[in-house]
Design a protein around this motif. Structure first.
Motif, PDB file in Angstrom:
ATOM      1  N   ILE A   1       0.846  -1.204   0.000  1.00 34.06           N
ATOM      2  CA  ILE A   1       0.000   0.000   0.000  1.00 34.06           C
ATOM      3  C   ILE A   1       0.877   1.247   0.000  1.00 34.06           C
ATOM      4  CG2 ILE A   1      -1.682   1.313   1.360  1.00 34.06           C
ATOM      5  CD1 ILE A   1      -2.674  -1.475   2.389  1.00 34.06           C
ATOM      6  N   GLY A   2       1.958   1.190   0.773  1.00 30.88           N
ATOM      7  CA  GLY A   2       2.857   2.337   0.878  1.00 30.88           C
ATOM      8  C   GLY A   2       2.656   3.102   2.173  1.00 30.88           C
ATOM      9  N   TRP A   3       3.769   3.517   2.784  1.00 32.66           N
ATOM     10  CA  TRP A   3       3.704   4.234   4.064  1.00 32.66           C
ATOM     11  C   TRP A   3       3.357   5.703   3.846  1.00 32.66           C
ATOM     12  CZ3 TRP A   3       3.765   0.437   7.389  1.00 32.66           C
ATOM     13  CH2 TRP A   3       4.492  -0.710   7.098  1.00 32.66           C
ATOM     14  N   PRO A   4       2.660   6.333   4.791  1.00 37.76           N
ATOM     15  CA  PRO A   4       2.135   5.761   6.037  1.00 37.76           C
ATOM     16  C   PRO A   4       0.866   4.932   5.812  1.00 37.76           C
ATOM     17  CG  PRO A   4       1.534   8.058   5.886  1.00 37.76           C
ATOM     18  CD  PRO A   4       2.408   7.777   4.701  1.00 37.76           C
ATOM     19  N   VAL A   5       0.615   3.984   6.712  1.00 36.74           N
ATOM     20  CA  VAL A   5      -0.528   3.082   6.638  1.00 36.74           C
ATOM     21  C   VAL A   5      -1.357   3.233   7.907  1.00 36.74           C
ATOM     22  CG1 VAL A   5      -1.151   0.629   6.820  1.00 36.74           C
ATOM     23  CG2 VAL A   5       0.437   1.374   5.066  1.00 36.74           C
ATOM     24  N   LEU A   6      -2.662   3.097   7.767  1.00 34.05           N
ATOM     25  CA  LEU A   6      -3.560   3.131   8.913  1.00 34.05           C
ATOM     26  C   LEU A   6      -4.050   1.720   9.195  1.00 34.05           C
ATOM     27  CD1 LEU A   6      -4.904   5.168  10.880  1.00 34.05           C
ATOM     28  CD2 LEU A   6      -6.880   5.176   9.351  1.00 34.05           C
TER      29      LEU A   6
ATOM     30  N   MET B   1      -7.180   1.540  16.445  1.00 35.70           N
ATOM     31  CA  MET B   1      -6.691   2.255  15.269  1.00 35.70           C
ATOM     32  C   MET B   1      -5.289   2.792  15.534  1.00 35.70           C
ATOM     33  SD  MET B   1      -8.513   5.461  13.274  1.00 35.70           S
ATOM     34  CE  MET B   1     -10.028   4.564  13.048  1.00 35.70           C
ATOM     35  N   ARG B   2      -4.382   2.573  14.584  1.00 33.85           N
ATOM     36  CA  ARG B   2      -3.015   3.052  14.726  1.00 33.85           C
ATOM     37  C   ARG B   2      -2.521   3.547  13.363  1.00 33.85           C
ATOM     38  NH1 ARG B   2      -4.414   1.714  19.148  1.00 33.85           N
ATOM     39  NH2 ARG B   2      -3.216   0.697  20.821  1.00 33.85           N
ATOM     40  N   ALA B   3      -1.879   4.707  13.348  1.00 34.65           N
ATOM     41  CA  ALA B   3      -1.192   5.191  12.146  1.00 34.65           C
ATOM     42  C   ALA B   3       0.264   4.785  12.247  1.00 34.65           C
ATOM     43  CB  ALA B   3      -1.319   6.703  12.030  1.00 34.65           C
ATOM     44  N   VAL B   4       0.802   4.163  11.175  1.00 34.77           N
ATOM     45  CA  VAL B   4       2.163   3.626  11.197  1.00 34.77           C
ATOM     46  C   VAL B   4       2.958   4.288  10.075  1.00 34.77           C
ATOM     47  CG1 VAL B   4       3.536   1.533  11.299  1.00 34.77           C
ATOM     48  CG2 VAL B   4       1.116   1.438  11.905  1.00 34.77           C
ATOM     49  N   SER B   5       4.111   4.832  10.425  1.00 34.82           N
ATOM     50  CA  SER B   5       4.883   5.599   9.450  1.00 34.82           C
ATOM     51  C   SER B   5       5.922   4.779   8.703  1.00 34.82           C
ATOM     52  CB  SER B   5       5.582   6.767  10.153  1.00 34.82           C
ATOM     53  OG  SER B   5       6.437   6.293  11.173  1.00 34.82           O
ATOM     54  N   ASP B   6       6.340   3.625   9.275  1.00 37.25           N
ATOM     55  CA  ASP B   6       7.363   2.829   8.585  1.00 37.25           C
ATOM     56  C   ASP B   6       7.276   1.375   9.033  1.00 37.25           C
ATOM     57  OD1 ASP B   6       8.907   2.544  11.079  1.00 37.25           O
ATOM     58  OD2 ASP B   6       9.483   4.627  10.739  1.00 37.25           O
TER      59      ASP B   6
ATOM     60  N   ALA C   1       0.003  -5.126  16.963  1.00 41.18           N
ATOM     61  CA  ALA C   1      -0.330  -5.821  18.206  1.00 41.18           C
ATOM     62  C   ALA C   1      -1.222  -4.956  19.103  1.00 41.18           C
ATOM     63  CB  ALA C   1       0.945  -6.211  18.943  1.00 41.18           C
ATOM     64  N   GLY C   2      -0.894  -3.667  19.207  1.00 41.26           N
ATOM     65  CA  GLY C   2      -1.710  -2.768  20.027  1.00 41.26           C
ATOM     66  C   GLY C   2      -3.110  -2.597  19.477  1.00 41.26           C
ATOM     67  N   ALA C   3      -3.241  -2.454  18.162  1.00 39.11           N
ATOM     68  CA  ALA C   3      -4.561  -2.291  17.542  1.00 39.11           C
ATOM     69  C   ALA C   3      -5.399  -3.538  17.751  1.00 39.11           C
ATOM     70  CB  ALA C   3      -4.404  -1.986  16.053  1.00 39.11           C
ATOM     71  N   LYS C   4      -4.807  -4.710  17.578  1.00 36.01           N
ATOM     72  CA  LYS C   4      -5.543  -5.961  17.759  1.00 36.01           C
ATOM     73  C   LYS C   4      -5.983  -6.136  19.210  1.00 36.01           C
ATOM     74  CE  LYS C   4      -4.008  -9.029  14.039  1.00 36.01           C
ATOM     75  NZ  LYS C   4      -5.328  -9.676  13.871  1.00 36.01           N
TER      76      LYS C   4
END
Length: 669
Positions: free
Chosen positions: A151-156, A168-173, A182-185
């Motif tokens: 998909i390409g960073w950043p990913v939600l 919900m977590r936004a991930v930059s890399d 793990a936290g979102a799950k």
């Protein structure tokens, strides 16, 4: 129309449904947990039934208990409100099996939209625009990591079930992906009982624009225009408004058509909201559909003149929609602010406590307050910490923003920390006035909206000192009236001293500093020695907590709420907390001894260290869950864990010592 309905919810939405039902002549049944036995919605309903203890899983999420209350009361329909069981397909089916009308969409529609992944696939088939992402069933961490890279960073990362920013977590890399997953799950499982997630490209500066849709059982469907919900913190809405600023007729029509296509794709009936992300280039993408009435529905009501709860009741009773699309029109502009018991300076942690003082702005054509609490009620750990929804209307957006600023300045809450000052800072921000809106607004302007807690001004100190001395004088006068010698000089509170200047000294604790204010009594009032110099002050109390004062020639109306040795001085829409310093009772807390305490009541869901573990500053130590949100306790410095006082699963109170740290022993030379 039904003769009696049961509201399977609590708080402001229960009170909202009660008001409409009463206006329509429909009798109401409330349900309540042990924590809500004295709640406002219980007092306002025609009947009320206990459904269990305080935890939501044992009360408001107990479908059997709610259905039993409906059976005992003879209610014919169940209104689920929002949250709890409102988007639970099994509950909708159970209502039907019990012969009750579920005031919401068909179970099949709830189920279709209940999984964000399945909903995205369905919307793609219906031609509704989608954000590039992954919505597949394969939830293996490695597969998800590969899809994120594609998909390409950043990913939600988003929980497939539920909403409200949970899971919900936004991930930059790539390096941060597995921890975020793990936290979102974990959070999704705790909130919705389902740890599946989906992935989406994270749009950097999108707006969150949603369309209110309504459909009946006769094949009719309409949209009631849009709402902009871009002002968010932690993926949860803070301010909402209708209509969305800058949305032209063509884009409004296109989004309305897409929302109706989404509703028709699942055979929708009732009130629903189709949520979109609107990119800066004018393209919009389906995000999710909430199969219920939304928290922010009042702004739509104010700009359309329609009661959406009444529409819900009529549609559920088998009636056609009250109006067609051509009969609906926008009028003016409305803004809703969510007033929460939370501390913006502590990452918006919920604040628990009793509402010792509560004063709302006056309601009228321009101001509406939807609330489920009263003065004296408690905000507990068990439920969402919303105090109220403050909604304003005016003929245009500029007027609505002015109304919002004024109403927020009049809202007073003491007993818990609130976001009122934070909301006021947003409403006063030039970028908000200019409608420069996107979901990153709060983070981008964070320093200006939060900032460090400012010390008490001389005006605040003057008002606090005046209030203290006026209360002392009032108490002394009362004691004198009750005594055998009302003229005794020992009853005087004017600082009288034989052959000395008449004065009093009052010491306040303001954050970490002690401030001594000396009050000299003069015929015209008081001369106060303040940090910034001498100021003449006079005034009087005009009620239990109200004060009218002249401070250095400026006339000020203030509210000073006293609880024990604590005072909250409220003026110009701001509140400042002070404490009276009593040297005979003061005790300094040692905050440098190495202990870490719970920032709020909650449940320990993970302990990440053990005694003897070496940790660096900022390292995660323990994860708390409260109000379905996770809060990670991190190490304030380098050191070694000396003790861990709680295991996973333990319930802790605010201030409880969770762990103890000791300095890392120096290595031998």
């Amino acid at each position: 129309m039904f003769d009696k309905i049961l509201i399977a919810n609590r708080g402001e939405i229960a009170c909202r449904v009660l008001r409409t039902a009463r206006r329509l002549g429909v009798r109401t049944v409330a349900v309540y947990s042990d924590a809500d036995a004295g709640a406002q919605h219980v007092a306002q309903a025609d009947e009320a039934y206990r459904i269990g203890p305080a935890p939501a899983r044992q009360s408001y999420l107990d479908a059997d208990a709610i259905l039993e209350a409906a059976r005992r009361s003879g209610a014919r329909a169940v209104h689920p409100g929002y949250g709890f069981l409102s988007e639970n397909a099994a509950f909708a089916e159970a209502c039907a099996a019990a012969g009750l009308v579920f005031i919401g969409p068909p179970a099949a529609a709830i189920r279709a939209m209940g999984s964000k992944s399945a909903a995205k696939r369905l919307m793609g088939e219906a031609g509704v625009p989608l954000v590039p992402g992954y919505h597949g069933e394969d939830q293996a961490p490695d597969r998800l990591a590969r899809e994120a890279a594609r998909i390409g960073w950043p990913v939600l990362v988003k929980a497939s079930a539920g909403g409200g920013g949970k899971g919900m977590r936004a991930v930059s890399d790539a390096a941060a992906f597995q921890d975020a997953l793990a936290g979102a799950k974990r959070e999704a499982l705790a909130s919705f009982g389902d740890d599946r997630v989906l992935l989406e490209r994270y749009l950097t500066r999108p707006r969150h624009v949603e369309i209110q849709v309504f459909a009946d059982g006769h094949g009719h469907a309409v949209h009631l225009f849009e709402r902009d919900c871009s002002i968010q913190r932690r993926h949860q809405k803070v301010l909402e408004e209708a209509p969305a600023p800058g949305l032209g007729p063509a884009l409004r029509e296109a989004m309305g058509r897409a929302a109706l296509a989404a509703a028709r794709a699942v055979g929708y009936v009732g009130a629903g909201t189709v949520e979109f992300l609107l990119d800066a280039d004018g393209r919009f993408y389906f995000m999710e559909m909430n199969t219920r009435l939304q928290v922010e529905h009042p702004v739509t009501e104010l700009v359309t003149g329609q009661d959406l709860v009444e529409w819900q009741l009529r549609v559920a009773a088998g009636e056609p929609l009250p109006l067609g699309q051509d009969e609906l029109a926008l009028n003016g502009h409305a803004i809703e602010a969510r007033v929460y018991a939370e501390d913006p300076s502590r990452e918006f942690l919920p604040s628990i406590g009793r509402l010792t003082h509560l004063r709302r702005p006056p309601e009228g054509p321009h101001v509406r307050v939807d609330t489920g609490v009263r003065e004296g009620d408690e905000v507990t750990i068990h439920y969402d910490p919303m105090i109220a929804k403050l909604v304003v209307w005016d003929s245009d957006r500029a007027g609505a923003v002015r109304r919002l600023r004024a109403a927020l300045a009049e809202y007073q809450v003491v007993g818990v920390t609130t976001n009122l000052s934070f909301l006021g800072a947003i409403a006063a921000h030039p970028a908000y006035a200019a409608a420069e809106l996107d979901t990153g607004f709060i983070e981008r302007h964070r320093a200006g909206l939060l900032g460090d807690a400012a010390p008490a001004t001389d005006t605040v100190l003057a008002l606090a000192c005046l209030d203290v001395l006026l209360r002392r004088a009032s108490a002394a006068a009362e004691a004198a009236r009750a005594s055998h010698d009302p003229h005794s000089p020992w009853h005087r509170t004017d600082g009288w001293r034989l052959n000395l200047d008449d004065h009093h000294a009052v010491t306040f604790v303001d954050g970490g500093r002690h401030v001594r204010v000396v009050a000299h009594y003069r015929p015209q009032g008081l001369l106060l020695e303040l940090p910034g110099g001498e100021v003449e002050v006079r005034g009087e109390r005009s009620g239990e907590d109200d004060l009218v004062a002249d401070v250095g020639g400026a006339r000020i109306r203030a509210t000073v709420v006293r609880s024990g040795d604590e005072l909250v001085v409220m003026t110009h829409g701001r509140g400042h907390r002070l404490a009276l310093h009593d040297p005979d009772q003061a005790a300094e807390r040692d905050v440098a001894g190495g202990s870490l305490t719970a920032p709020m009541p909650g449940k320990v869901i993970a302990v990440l260290v053990e005694p003897g573990s070496a940790v660096k500053k900022g390292a995660p130590l323990l994860i708390l869950e409260a109000m379905k949100m996770e809060h990670t306790v991190t190490s304030p410095r380098d050191g070694r864990v000396a003790e861990v006082h709680f295991a996973a699963g333990a319930l802790v109170s605010e201030g409880a010592q969770l762990l103890a740290l000791e300095p890392e022993p120096e290595s031998a030379a």
